[in-house]
Design a protein around this motif. Sequence first.
Motif, PDB file in Angstrom:
ATOM      1  N   CYS A 254      78.847  24.065  20.182  1.00  0.00           N
ATOM      2  CA  CYS A 254      77.661  23.449  19.588  1.00  0.00           C
ATOM      3  C   CYS A 254      77.801  23.474  18.069  1.00  0.00           C
ATOM      4  O   CYS A 254      78.754  24.028  17.545  1.00  0.00           O
ATOM      5  N   HIS A 262      80.195  26.253  25.008  1.00  0.00           N
ATOM      6  CA  HIS A 262      79.297  26.407  26.148  1.00  0.00           C
ATOM      7  C   HIS A 262      79.932  25.781  27.390  1.00  0.00           C
ATOM      8  O   HIS A 262      80.259  24.593  27.385  1.00  0.00           O
ATOM      9  N   CYS A 317      72.627  31.906  22.506  1.00  0.00           N
ATOM     10  CA  CYS A 317      73.166  31.165  21.359  1.00  0.00           C
ATOM     11  C   CYS A 317      72.024  30.633  20.503  1.00  0.00           C
ATOM     12  O   CYS A 317      70.941  30.347  20.992  1.00  0.00           O
ATOM     13  N   CYS A 319      71.638  27.849  19.378  1.00  0.00           N
ATOM     14  CA  CYS A 319      71.260  26.476  19.703  1.00  0.00           C
ATOM     15  C   CYS A 319      70.230  26.416  20.821  1.00  0.00           C
ATOM     16  O   CYS A 319      69.683  25.357  21.103  1.00  0.00           O
TER      17      CYS A 319
HETATM   18 ZN   LIG Z   1      75.185  27.013  21.150  1.00  0.00          ZN
END
Ligand SMILES: [Zn+2]
Lengths: 439, 143
Positions: A254, A262, A317, A319
Motif C-alpha cells: 500500500c 498485503h 497497517c 492503511c
Molecule cells: Zn497497508
Amino acid sequence: MANNKTTYWEAEMETLPRAGLESIQLRRLQHLIERVYRTVEPYRRKMDTAGIKPEDIRSLADLARLPFTLKEDLRDNYPFGMFTVPLDEVVRVHASSGTTGKPTVVGYTKKDIDTWANLMARALACAGTSSGDMVHNAYGYGLFTGGLGAHYGAEKLGATVIPVSGGNTKRQITIMKDFGSTVLLSTPSYALNLAETMEEMGIAPQDLALRVGIFGAEPWSENMREEVERKLNLRAVDIYGLSEVIGPGVAMECLQTTKGMHIFEDHFLPEIIDPVTGEVLPPGEQGELVFTTLTKEAFPVIRYRTKDISSLCYDTCECGRTLVRMGKVTGRTDDMLIIRGVNVFPSQVEHVLIGIDGVEPHYQIIVERDGSMDTMTVEVEISDKVFSDEIKQLEQLTRQITHDIKDILGVTCRVKLVNPRAIQRSEGKAQRVIDKRKI
Amino acid sequence: MRVEQIAVFLENKSGRLAEITSILADNGINIRALSVADTADFGILRLIVDKVEAAEQALRGAGFTVGKTNVIAVEVPDRTGGLAMVLKSIKEANLNVEYMYAFVNKTGENAVLIFRFEEMDRAIETLLKDGFTILESQQIYNL
Ligand SMILES: [Zn+2]
C-alpha cells in the motif's frame, strides 16, 4: 507525488476483522479440498498416502496436515493433469518458461479470469490508481501472466490502459510523454532501463506525468526502489504474484508503509515454513512462502511451495487493511545454507548490514569445513563512511557486525573487512555465497 | 596548527603497501611520513604527503578506501630526551593519545612526532604553552 489517502476497491473484504476473515477462509478451504480430492488424481493420491481425508480439515490449523505441492508435481502432470475442470470450461491458459525441462501450464475458467481482474483492480487501487489514470502496462503480453493479468485489472478498475508490452523503449517513452501516462507497470529493472533511455533522449522525469510505478515479477532491493523513485520522479511500490497461484495480484504494497505487501487472504492462504523440515513457522520468522488458493476453479493449488523467502506480519497497517503483509521477497530457498544445523539465508546477512549505520550491504559469505566443523566468514566491504584511521573503531565495527549476525541468524561467524569492489560483482548480481564444503 | 593525514585501509595488513607507494610515485606525490598499524585481520596505513587531494583521488581511483584526519606535528631536537619531554607534557595535561609515530627530517637534526589526540584543541594549547614547536602543513612538506 501520490497522496496517502487509502483507496479501496473492495473495502469490506480488505478490512474484515480477522475472525470473520478466518471463517470465510475455512469454509472456502474445506470446499476446495473436497473438490480437489474428488477431481484431481495426483492430489488424491498424495492425500491418501498421507492418510488424510477432506473431512479431516476442521480448522485452518488442519491445513498443516496436508501434503505440499511442488513445482515438480506440476511438471510431472504437464500440461493439464492438475486441472480440476474439463478443458471446455477453461477459457485461457498461461505458461511459465521452465529454465530446466517443461514449462508449467496454468488454466483459468471464465470466473477465474474475473476473480483475477478483480484482485488486480484491488492491487491497482491499493497503489492509488483510479478510473482517471492512464496506465502504461509494460509487462510482457503473452504466455507470461504479467501483461494480460495487469491489463484486465486496469480495465476492470476503469482506467485507460496502454497495452504497450515490453520492448522498443524509445517508443515507450514517447508514448508516456504524449499520452500522459500516470501509472507505470513494469519490472523494476525495465523501469531503470526506461530511466536511462530517457536520459539519453534528453527527457527529464518532470516532462512525464508519472505518479506511481507498480513493479514486480523479479526481486528488487530498497536501494533499487530509491533509485527508480529518484530517476523517474514517482512513488515505487511492490507487487507480488506468480502464475502457479494466479499471476500478478496475489499481494500488493500500500502507499502508507513500505513494510510489506498485503496478501489478498480471502483468496490466497499463506504460510511460512522451514524449507528443510516443512514445519510451519510463527509470524515474523523468515522462511519459505507457501500458498493455498481458496477460490480458483480451473487450477487451484494446495500448499504450493513458492521457493520465495519471506515472512508474515499480522500487525494492523496504517492503511486500514486487516490483510496480512508479506515482507519483500529477499531470496530463494535454493540460496539457503545450512551452517552447523542452522538455516541461513544470505538475505538475512544483508538485513543485518543495512541495519548498521554507514555500512553498505556489499558482502560475501564464505563457508568452509574445518574438520567436522562448518565455519562461516562474512566479508564486508568497508565504505568511506565507516572507515576510520583508528584500529579500535574498525574493531568495534567488526564486533558489532559479528554480534548482530549472531543475534539475528543464531550463527557465530568471523567478520572480515575488505576493500570496496573487492567482492566480485557481475552485472549488478553479486555472487553472495562461496561454499567450499562441496567437493 | 594541524596537518592533514591520509589513512588507507589495508585488507591484508601490509599486503598492498608496495602498490600504494608506487601509485603515489606515479602521480608525482612525495611521502613525508608513513606508519602502518595492524591487527591479525587488517591494517591501516597512515601517510603524510605533499599533495593531499591528489593522493586521495589517485588511491580512491585504484579502489582503496581512503580517509582524511587532522594530526599534530611536533618538532623536537633529535636527541635522547626529546620524545620524553613531549610525553611528559602530554601526561601531565591528562591528554589521551589515539596514536603516534615519528620520523627524522632530512638533515637528521630534528625529529618530527605525529600525534592524534582525542582532544585536539586542548593538545595544541598544552604543547604551545609548554614551549614546543608545532609545524604547519607547509613546513612539513618542505622538510
Ligand atoms: Zn497497508
